[in-house]
Structure formats: structure tokens, C-alpha cells
Write a protein that holds these residues in place. Sequence first.
Motif, PDB file in Angstrom:
ATOM      1  N   ARG A  54       2.847   4.160   0.680  1.00 34.27           N
ATOM      2  CA  ARG A  54       3.607   3.365  -0.291  1.00 34.27           C
ATOM      3  C   ARG A  54       2.668   2.678  -1.297  1.00 34.27           C
ATOM      4  NH1 ARG A  54       6.474  -1.214   1.603  1.00 34.27           N
ATOM      5  NH2 ARG A  54       5.857  -0.418   3.635  1.00 34.27           N
TER       6      ARG A  54
ATOM      7  N   GLU B   1       1.382   5.231  -3.751  1.00 31.86           N
ATOM      8  CA  GLU B   1       2.425   5.622  -4.711  1.00 31.86           C
ATOM      9  C   GLU B   1       2.652   4.538  -5.755  1.00 31.86           C
ATOM     10  OE1 GLU B   1       5.272   8.936  -2.599  1.00 31.86           O
ATOM     11  OE2 GLU B   1       5.709   6.837  -2.162  1.00 31.86           O
ATOM     12  N   GLN B   2       2.613   3.290  -5.297  1.00 35.23           N
ATOM     13  CA  GLN B   2       2.811   2.191  -6.249  1.00 35.23           C
ATOM     14  C   GLN B   2       1.638   2.065  -7.204  1.00 35.23           C
ATOM     15  OE1 GLN B   2       3.603  -1.188  -3.773  1.00 35.23           O
ATOM     16  NE2 GLN B   2       5.705  -0.522  -3.346  1.00 35.23           N
ATOM     17  N   THR B   3       0.452   2.330  -6.689  1.00 35.37           N
ATOM     18  CA  THR B   3      -0.742   2.193  -7.530  1.00 35.37           C
ATOM     19  C   THR B   3      -0.812   3.301  -8.574  1.00 35.37           C
ATOM     20  OG1 THR B   3      -1.854   1.304  -5.604  1.00 35.37           O
ATOM     21  CG2 THR B   3      -3.240   1.843  -7.482  1.00 35.37           C
ATOM     22  N   ILE B   4      -0.639   4.539  -8.132  1.00 36.03           N
ATOM     23  CA  ILE B   4      -0.817   5.639  -9.080  1.00 36.03           C
ATOM     24  C   ILE B   4       0.491   6.034  -9.756  1.00 36.03           C
ATOM     25  CG2 ILE B   4      -2.821   6.554  -7.808  1.00 36.03           C
ATOM     26  CD1 ILE B   4      -1.025   8.832  -6.819  1.00 36.03           C
ATOM     27  N   ARG B   5       1.586   5.451  -9.314  1.00 41.74           N
ATOM     28  CA  ARG B   5       2.907   5.731  -9.885  1.00 41.74           C
ATOM     29  C   ARG B   5       3.201   7.227  -9.925  1.00 41.74           C
ATOM     30  NH1 ARG B   5       4.852   1.050 -11.344  1.00 41.74           N
ATOM     31  NH2 ARG B   5       3.352  -0.599 -11.701  1.00 41.74           N
ATOM     32  N   GLU B   6       2.969   7.846  -8.794  1.00 36.21           N
ATOM     33  CA  GLU B   6       3.238   9.273  -8.663  1.00 36.21           C
ATOM     34  C   GLU B   6       3.818   9.490  -7.285  1.00 36.21           C
ATOM     35  OE1 GLU B   6       0.094  12.328  -9.032  1.00 36.21           O
ATOM     36  OE2 GLU B   6      -0.543  11.169 -10.777  1.00 36.21           O
ATOM     37  N   GLU B   7       4.652  10.505  -7.165  1.00 40.31           N
ATOM     38  CA  GLU B   7       5.155  10.811  -5.839  1.00 40.31           C
ATOM     39  C   GLU B   7       4.142  11.703  -5.140  1.00 40.31           C
ATOM     40  OE1 GLU B   7       9.147  12.533  -4.261  1.00 40.31           O
ATOM     41  OE2 GLU B   7       9.537  11.151  -5.940  1.00 40.31           O
TER      42      GLU B   7
END
Lengths: 324, 290
Positions: free
Chosen positions: B233, B236-242
Motif C-alpha cells: 500500500r 502504491e501511494q508513493t509511486i501512484r501506480e498499481e
Amino acid sequence: MVGELDFERPVIELREKIRELKEFTKQSDVDLSSEIEKLEARLQKLENEIYHNLSPWNRVQIARHPNRPTTLDYIERLFDQFVECHGDRFFGDDEAIVGGIAKFHNLPVTIIGHQRGKDTKENLRRNFGMPHPEGYRKALRLMKQADKFKRPIICFIDTKGAYPGKAAEERGQSEAIAKNLFEMAGLRVPVICIVIGEGGSGGALALGVGNHIHMLENSTYSVISPEGAAALLWKDSTLAKKAAETMKITAPDLKELGVIDEIIPEVKGGAHRDIDEQAKYIEKTLIQSLKELMNMSEEELIEHRYQKFKQIGEVSADEEFITT
Amino acid sequence: MIKNIFTKKKKYATIPSEQAKQEIPEGIMTKCPNCKKIMYTKELNKNLCVCMNCGYHHQMGARDRINSLLDENSFVEFDVNLRSQNPLNFPGYLDKLEKDRAKTNMNEAVVTGEGKIEGLPVVIAVMDARFRMGSMGSVVGEKITRAIEKANEKNVPFIIFTASGGARMQEGVLSLMQMAKTSSALKAFSDNGGLIISVMTHPTTGGVSASFASLGDYNFAEPGALIGFAGRRIIEQTIREELPEDFQTAEFLLKHGQLDAVIHRHEMKETLVKILDIHQEGRDIEWLEN
């Protein structure tokens, strides 16, 4: 027959004829045994003629034979308790190189080798036995491990070369190969290298800094592939055959140049004709090599390897420039 | 009357009585989180907690794991008396420890000791995710370090099975330092020629994956185990990618060069025996004599 080579066609045709005659005698009352005997004697003669006078190009063809046994074929036949170890612990697991630990006649050893595929699917996975930097880094990791646990290292060399690709350059193909040469020079355990197919350039040498280097009779070891050499020297890669003859890439040539130690004989017609038998030939040489090297101390092994490579190369000193 | 046969019967929901509910004791059945099949817990345990239907590796308690690997009656446990303090005076920490102690019958999230596998001596440390998510505080770090020191002293291989969410937040920076402590012990052991085998089980993350779990001469993992440093999580929040579905699984790590192999629990013992056997000393002298 699958994978028959052009120069052995006379042998194969004759063998086929004998088979047909034998079949025929079985079905009819005609006795052809004396004819068959004669033909068999001729076959014997023909085989000797062809297989004992292989040209360098013929050897290249055998070394590249699609059914040529690979590292894993020999591992399966020569070693027990093989545990394959994957990964370079940095980036990936390069399946063009396999490695692991096992026992050779109850002696713990580390085995590393290039690995080609047996079919297209496997070849894609293994990149036709052409490693990326992560392959060499995996090999080095396993060599260091062998050094820590003081077990001999056996390398099987069988590659057209390191993979010429963008990703390989980005991740430092040169550095990976160079680091292997550098670190292998300092290994405190016996290192035995056996060229089992093609020994292509730096990609082969990165597993090749050993105390003993042996070659199968029909393998090749070269700074570049015959095609590459022809393209570079004569700007025409179709002259590969000529390049193969001039470049001195066969086992007998390399033995003469003092680059390798032993030529391991091959089954008549090439290693692919009888892999079990071929493994036995390798086994014999391996036992001999290990017995010799395991009696050396750590320092002696390093010095032995140093001297081995130190004496390769030909130079002469020009009298005129000698100052006293 | 006859027409009743052709009309649809009304459906009623059945609500089991309180009494009926009590007839099935808790824990007798287990539902596989992967294939959703329900099976007898007893049978599942007999199968080393590997789902009989889909092969999913359920979490395994430390003692069960030890029993599944070591020769009968060969295990001698170390440091059963060590107890965590509450160095940061973290509210409720000691109560939570007490609860987990009662639940797991362990003093902390790792069991250490020595024993034999097929007659070959080892020092082994096995973490248990049921105890505070297997997190590493001072006691976990100390127990593991002492076990490594014991392996070094006795010159026997060290095997560790990891299962941990990472450092224990309630002990703050002291838990962080356990990473350095355990790693230092491993370095000394390794320089002495010691054999280290690490087996990562589900889950092995954070400070544990970034210390002893990754420092084996051989790093293995169980199929499907979640292994990684930062949580999915957070990344994902850091790189803003799934992230891909298999991200941070054992198989993902194998592909990315971090593991020697992924080993099925049923083949674990056999593999360990092979490796221990290959690393027995004196084989070269024997070989030369023959």
C-alpha cells in the motif's frame, strides 16, 4: 535422421543400406550375410575416414548440433544430490546459466554452466544460452560460496557468447564479465573448466579462469564466432567456413597453442550419439583433474592459475630497442 | 391436493438454534483462504498445513514446524525464560504480550534451540506469526543472536524460518537495532565458515526481510509467501501506480534473483538434508583417500 550433417551423409546412407539388407534377409530366404559383412567393413572404414579427419568447420557443425548434450545433461549423469541455486541477489535469475551444489563421487562440489534450450520454447527462456550480466553475477555468487565452503568448482562452458543486447549493456555486461575474471583469479579452491560445445568469447571466458581447462574433442573456443570473424575481417559472414579454418578454434589447435590442458575424446560421430558414454569420458578426466588439484594448498592453487594464464600469449623482444 | 405437487414450495431460511451452533466446536474445520474449501483442521495439520485441494501454504506454528523437521526428541530449546520489557512505556504493550503468550504457549515470537535433522546437528530458530505478527523486539533479536552464537561456538549449521511483519513498533528504535545485532552475529558466524540457511515463510517483511532473512548462504521461500521490505500500500501511494498481482510473492522474488529456490513444504526437509549433507566437513579428505 534429424540433425544429420552434410559431411556424414555417406556414412548415414551406407548405414541405412545395411539396415535395409538386414531387414530383407529376415523376410526372405536369401543369404546375404557375406555382403552385409563386407558392407559393414566398408562402413567402419568410411567412418574412420570421415570422423578422424574432421575439418575445423565440421567440428563447428558438431559443436552446434541441435542434439548436442548440455550442461544439465552432464549434471544429471555425473553428480548426485544436485540442488540448483537461482538468482544473482541483485536483479534477476538468468536461465542461460545454471548452477548449484552437488556431490561428485561423494565429494561436495559447485557446478556452474551455460545452458542452452532443447527446443524453441526452452531456448527462449534460456536465451539460447547467451547470458546477461545477472547470469555472470549468479555464477560469481556461487563461486564465492564455493570458496567459503572450500569445495571445488566445475564449470561447463557452452555459449555462443554473452548476449549482445541493450538491457545487457545497461546493466554492465562488461563489468560483470570483468569482475568474474578478476574474482576467479583469487579463488582458493580448485577450478576446472570444460568446454562442452561452443566457447564463445568473453561470455565463455567469464566461467573460464580455471586451474585446468579441458575441451571435448569437437568443441570450439574462440575470441569470436566464425561468422563474426568473417564479417569483421572480410566484411562477409558467408566466409565463416574459411574463418573457422584460419582462426584456430578447435581442441587440437588450442592444445597446441597451450591454452587448454586435455582433450576429452568424444563418442564416434559426436557427443550427441551417446550421452551416457560421453559422460563417462568426462568423468574420467574430472577425477584425474580433481586428484591433481586437491593436493595443492590455497596459495598454490592461486599461483598455479596465475602462471597458467601468465604463459599464454606470444611475444618477442626486438634487439634494437634493448638498452643496457 | 394434486396441484400442490406442481406449485413451487416456499423457501425458508433456516436459522440454527443456539444449541446447534455449540455442537460444532470452534477450530474443528478450517476454510482455505485461497480456494475457499472447508476441511478438517486435523487433516490439514497432518498435511503440514498445506491445503489438500489447492496446495495453499497455511501459516504454521513454530513448534509444529520444528516437529515436522527435527528428529524425534532431539530438540532442546534455548532461552525460554527471556521476557520483553516495556522500554518506551507503551500503553497496553505488556498486556498484549501476556495475551499472546497465553495464546501461543511461547515466551516470544521466535523459538530457538538445537536438534538434529536426519542425525545431522543444527541450531534452528523458527518465528511464529501468531505472536505479535512475528514482529522483532529486543527478545526476538536477542534470542536469534544467542542462537547464532551457539551455532558458532558449536560449529554447526544455523537454520532460520522467518515469519514476521518486521520491527516491533512498541519497542521503537531498540527493535530497529536488532537488525544490526542479528546481522553482526551472522557476519561473525559466516566469517568463521558457518553455514546459514534462511527459509522465508508467509509473511516476511520490513526489518526482518532486511536483515537475517536475506543473509543466508541459501535463501529459500515457501510458495506464495509474501516477502518484501515496504508494504504494498505504501509503495502504491508513493509511486501512484498499481502494482502487479504477484508483486512481492516468493515467485516474484525468485524471478528477480533474490531467492535460490521456492520450496514446497512437503519437500523442505529433503532439501535441507541434501544441503546439510553436502556441507559436512572432511569429505574432501575422505575422497582423496579413496
